[in-house]
Design a protein around this motif. Structure first.
Motif, short mmCIF file in Angstrom:
data_model
loop_
_atom_site.label_atom_id
_atom_site.label_comp_id
_atom_site.label_asym_id
_atom_site.label_seq_id
_atom_site.Cartn_x
_atom_site.Cartn_y
_atom_site.Cartn_z
N MET A 1 -3.09 22.65 2.94
CA MET A 1 -2.63 22.12 1.66
C MET A 1 -3.22 20.73 1.47
SD MET A 1 -0.59 24.57 0.60
CE MET A 1 0.67 23.96 -0.52
N ILE A 2 -3.78 20.49 0.27
CA ILE A 2 -4.48 19.22 0.02
C ILE A 2 -3.91 18.55 -1.22
CG2 ILE A 2 -6.71 18.14 -0.47
CD1 ILE A 2 -8.05 20.40 1.02
N LEU A 3 -3.69 17.24 -1.12
CA LEU A 3 -3.24 16.41 -2.25
C LEU A 3 -4.30 15.35 -2.50
CD1 LEU A 3 0.28 14.99 -2.93
CD2 LEU A 3 -1.69 13.48 -3.06
N LEU A 4 -4.76 15.27 -3.74
CA LEU A 4 -5.73 14.27 -4.14
C LEU A 4 -4.99 13.15 -4.88
CD1 LEU A 4 -8.59 13.15 -4.63
CD2 LEU A 4 -8.77 14.69 -6.62
N PHE A 5 -5.10 11.92 -4.38
CA PHE A 5 -4.38 10.77 -4.94
C PHE A 5 -5.39 9.77 -5.48
CE2 PHE A 5 -2.10 6.61 -4.10
CZ PHE A 5 -1.20 6.75 -5.15
N VAL A 6 -5.32 9.48 -6.80
CA VAL A 6 -6.26 8.56 -7.45
C VAL A 6 -5.47 7.40 -8.03
CG1 VAL A 6 -8.17 8.36 -9.07
CG2 VAL A 6 -7.63 10.59 -8.06
N ASP A 7 -5.73 6.18 -7.53
CA ASP A 7 -4.95 5.01 -7.92
C ASP A 7 -5.86 3.79 -7.83
OD1 ASP A 7 -3.17 2.91 -8.21
OD2 ASP A 7 -1.61 3.82 -7.01
N SER A 8 -6.03 3.06 -8.96
CA SER A 8 -6.94 1.91 -8.97
C SER A 8 -6.29 0.64 -8.43
CB SER A 8 -7.42 1.66 -10.41
OG SER A 8 -6.32 1.38 -11.26
N ASN A 9 -5.00 0.68 -8.09
CA ASN A 9 -4.32 -0.51 -7.56
C ASN A 9 -4.69 -0.68 -6.08
OD1 ASN A 9 -2.43 -2.40 -6.54
ND2 ASN A 9 -0.98 -1.87 -8.15
N ALA A 10 -5.67 -1.53 -5.84
CA ALA A 10 -6.19 -1.69 -4.48
C ALA A 10 -5.12 -2.17 -3.50
CB ALA A 10 -7.36 -2.68 -4.49
N ALA A 11 -4.19 -3.01 -3.99
CA ALA A 11 -3.17 -3.58 -3.10
C ALA A 11 -2.15 -2.54 -2.65
CB ALA A 11 -2.46 -4.73 -3.81
N LEU A 12 -1.91 -1.53 -3.49
CA LEU A 12 -0.83 -0.58 -3.19
C LEU A 12 -1.30 0.83 -2.88
CD1 LEU A 12 1.78 -1.65 -5.92
CD2 LEU A 12 1.83 -2.16 -3.48
N ARG A 13 -2.56 1.15 -3.18
CA ARG A 13 -3.03 2.53 -3.00
C ARG A 13 -2.87 3.00 -1.55
NH1 ARG A 13 -7.73 1.88 -4.41
NH2 ARG A 13 -8.87 1.99 -2.44
N GLY A 14 -3.25 2.15 -0.61
CA GLY A 14 -3.16 2.54 0.80
C GLY A 14 -1.73 2.80 1.23
N VAL A 15 -0.82 1.91 0.81
CA VAL A 15 0.60 2.07 1.16
C VAL A 15 1.14 3.38 0.61
CG1 VAL A 15 2.90 1.10 0.85
CG2 VAL A 15 0.96 -0.42 1.28
N ARG A 16 0.81 3.65 -0.65
CA ARG A 16 1.32 4.86 -1.30
C ARG A 16 0.75 6.12 -0.66
NH1 ARG A 16 0.49 2.26 -7.38
NH2 ARG A 16 2.52 1.23 -7.52
N ALA A 17 -0.55 6.10 -0.41
CA ALA A 17 -1.19 7.27 0.20
C ALA A 17 -0.63 7.54 1.59
CB ALA A 17 -2.71 7.07 0.26
N ASN A 18 -0.45 6.48 2.39
CA ASN A 18 0.09 6.66 3.74
C ASN A 18 1.53 7.19 3.69
OD1 ASN A 18 -2.21 5.86 5.09
ND2 ASN A 18 -1.64 3.69 5.09
N TRP A 19 2.29 6.75 2.69
CA TRP A 19 3.67 7.23 2.54
C TRP A 19 3.68 8.74 2.29
CZ3 TRP A 19 8.16 4.79 3.52
CH2 TRP A 19 9.34 5.39 3.10
N LEU A 20 2.75 9.20 1.46
CA LEU A 20 2.64 10.64 1.19
C LEU A 20 2.23 11.38 2.47
CD1 LEU A 20 0.86 10.56 -2.29
CD2 LEU A 20 3.25 11.15 -1.83
N ARG A 21 1.30 10.82 3.22
CA ARG A 21 0.86 11.48 4.46
C ARG A 21 2.00 11.60 5.45
NH1 ARG A 21 -3.65 7.81 3.58
NH2 ARG A 21 -5.47 9.03 2.86
#
Length: 659
Positions: A1-21
């Motif tokens: 199962m794959i989720l593609l996450f697109v977010d231009s907020n450089a400060a928060l994108r990593g935090v949000r993506a890791n939370w999903l992972r």
């Protein structure tokens, strides 16, 4: 199962993506900063189950285009749009996607929305539509199925001859040979056709083509409540009241005329861009067992809770539910609520009132001197001709600011919230014209911007209120302005927040917080007063709008003696337990923040904008029991009106103790 996450907020994108992972076991999360990179990845991907993307990027690219690219390869991909913008008008592009508003959203909120996305049925969970998109039925072309009921399916369709979108309700083919079901379907058509109301979607046509039985009705403007629930949009108290009123008006009209109906659902309520509500025509022939109108109203109010903002909007729903209304009672109650809100907005009316017109360009100093001299002479002649009209001595002498000590202790804030505040001081009266004149005089010798707030707009270069020269001259002469008596001890108005802040800073003080303001007005203890003078309404006690006349030659003031502002030197009952005056009426007042200076709350209608809150009633606002608790949000700190002034506060005792 794959989720593609697109977010231009450089400060928060990593935090949000890791939370999903970390919180979506079984999913691989791929993240990108822009749609172009994401689209390039999609072109090479083997599969994709979930797309989470910004709806509109700062580059003006859209997540809608990315969604279409994804669906071209992987049709079953579920989509969640995030946004920092208002997506009104993009309903068609959103289609079946969910929306998460970026306020900014927390990783927990993102995870909740993704999980909600996973609970939505896919097309494979439902039987295929009876009519496939593109099917032509008489004068109608089927576009898509909206929903399924036991005996019928409802489609979005196009009336070909006039290119009008409609809702087409089709009797399922398995029921065409059951006479009792067919008869019931046709009777519903007749009932719907007989009901005409501007807030109820009318029936257009009942048809029978090639053996198919159907009818068409209006497709209401805007989005359904069920669609709005998926977007995380919340209605402010004012907007919610408009929606509730619209639905109540339609329901009262139909039920009063004996129309029966099934239980209301979120898909039956539509809200347009102006927050006007209409409902689907779900009315049916009368039956022996009548519906419980009070239970239906409670169910409707509970349904609306999902889109009501915290605070006043939720409080409105609760108070209406507690009253146990039927539809007629709900309509009447909402009529009163809307009237009260119009009264709260009277500042807009006052702001638009015609002020004395000034000649274009600046007048030389000698013109103003002549005006003052003439006004003084006129006032003097009037005094000699009629001693009863002689202005009081205080008219031409500005009183100094007097500070009142508010002791430390707890008090009842807003709706039974017990708060403890340290000792502070607040001015006994609202800042007057005479006191403000001293401030303007001091500015002439001060360094430019010496008392300005750090965030004051660069376009604002001074603190002189509109028409200052005219009404200051009238105040010094103790004559009239805008048809009302005016003195140096009349509260200053037409000041914006930046003006009030600068004055307070010049005095070595500050503006009161909302909590300080409310404590000074209501008193200490578990039960704060409804009014400064107690809990009993008294329109004569304060300078309020029960007798206000907004016409250019208004003759108001028959109850409290004043149509507009009143001088602080008069005798009044508008006095709090601490001796602070004019908090219920006269002019409303700027505050600095709710609990801390300069920490403004978000505007309830524009959550991305923070504004200082205005407190207290004024000469144009009718008396009510919310005068000391109502929080009014201006459009911005730049707003200045005839009915708004301010008072000052301090955390330390004044240099010269009050005698």
């Amino acid at each position: 199962m794959i989720l593609l996450f697109v977010d231009s907020n450089a400060a928060l994108r990593g935090v949000r993506a890791n939370w999903l992972r970390d919180n979506l076991p079984g999913y691989s999360v791929v993240d990108f900063a822009d749609s172009a990179s994401a689209a390039a990845w999609v072109a090479k991907a083997d599969s994709l189950d979930i797309l989470v993307t910004e709806a509109i990027f700062k580059t003006q690219e859209t997540g809608f285009a990315l969604r279409d690219t994804v669906r071209g390869r992987f049709p079953q991909t579920r989509v969640l749009f995030t946004t920092r913008y208002d997506l009104t008008g993009f309903e068609d592009q959103i289609a079946d996607g969910l929306v998460l508003k970026d306020g900014p959203y927390t990783p927990e909120k993102l995870l909740d929305r993704v999980r909600a996305l996973l609970t939505l049925p896919t097309e494979s969970d439902e039987p295929p539509p009876v009519m496939v998109p593109g099917t032509v039925l008489g004068n109608y072309q089927v576009l898509e199925r909206l929903y399924i009921e036991k005996e019928a399916e409802t489609y979005r369709a196009l009336q070909i001859t006039v290119q009008r979108p409609v809702a087409l309700v089709l009797l399922k083919p398995e029921y065409l040979k059951q006479p009792e079901v067919v008869a019931k379907f046709k009777e519903r058509e007749r009932v719907k056709a007989s009901l005409m109301h501007p807030r109820i979607a009318p029936l257009y046509e009942a048809g029978e083509t090639n053996g198919w039985l159907f009818y068409t009705r209006e497709l209401p403007r805007g989005r359904s409540l069920s669609e709005i629930e998926l977007t995380d949009e919340l209605l402010s108290e004012r907007r919610l009241a408009e929606v509730l009123f619209g639905v109540a008006e339609a329901m009262q009209f139909a039920t009063e005329r004996g129309y029966h109906h099934r239980s209301m659902s979120p898909r039956d309520i539509y809200i347009d861009a102006d927050h006007q509500a209409s409902i689907v025509n779900f009315f049916r022939p009368a039956v022996a067992k009548k519906r419980d109108a009070q239970a239906d109203v409670k169910a409707f109010l509970e349904m609306m809770r999902q889109v009501a903002a915290e605070g006043k909007a939720r409080g409105l729903l609760q108070s209406l539910a507690d009253a146990n209304h039927d539809w007629n009672g709900l309509l009447n109650a909402l009529d009163d609520v809307r009237d009260d809100m119009r009264e709260r907005s009277i500042v807009r009316k006052i702001e638009a009132e015609t002020m004395p017109v000034a000649v274009n360009g600046k007048k030389p100093w000698w013109v103003w001197a002549a005006i003052v001299l003439i006004l003084v002479v006129v006032a003097g002649l009037g005094a000699m001709m009629n001693g009863k009209n002689t202005p009081p001595a205080a008219s031409t002498t500005a009183l100094p600011i007097e500070m009142v000590r508010i002791p430390a202790g707890t008090f009842n804030y807003q709706k039974n919230e017990h708060i403890r505040l340290p000792e502070f001081w607040i001015s006994k009266h609202e800042v007057t014209i005479g006191q403000y004149a001293e401030f303007l005089k001091a500015l002439k010798s001060a360094k430019a911007g010496a008392y300005d707030h750090a965030l004051q707009p660069k376009t604002k270069t001074g603190h002189e209120p509109a028409k200052w020269g005219q009404y200051y001259a009238a105040a010094k002469a103790g004559t009239t302005f805008n048809g009302e008596s005016i003195t140096l001890n009349t509260p200053v108005s037409q000041v914006d927040w930046w003006d009030a802040y600068a004055f307070a800073k010049w005095k070595g003080q500050r503006l009161p917080t909302e909590q300080e303001w409310e404590k000074a007005a209501r008193g200490e203890g578990d039960k704060g007063r409804l009014y400064p003078w107690g809990n009993t309404p008294n329109p004569k006690a304060a300078n309020l709008g029960d007798d206000y006349d907004a016409s250019p030659k208004g003759k108001g003031g028959k109850i409290d003696g004043y149509n507009l502002w009143a001088p602080i030197t008069r005798v009044t009952l508008d006095v709090s337990p601490y001796g602070v005056c004019d908090m219920a009426g006269n002019v409303s007042e700027w505050t600095s923040g709710e609990s801390k200076p300069d920490e403004w709350p978000a505007h309830p209608d524009y959550v991305d904008i923070k504004v200082p809150v205005v407190r207290g009633g004024h000469f144009g606002l009718k008396s009510n029991d919310q005068l000391l608790t109502d929080r009014r949000f201006p459009e911005s700190a730049n707003e200045a009106t005839l009915a708004r002034g301010f008072r000052t506060a301090s955390s330390t005792a004044p240099a010269k103790p009050t005698p």
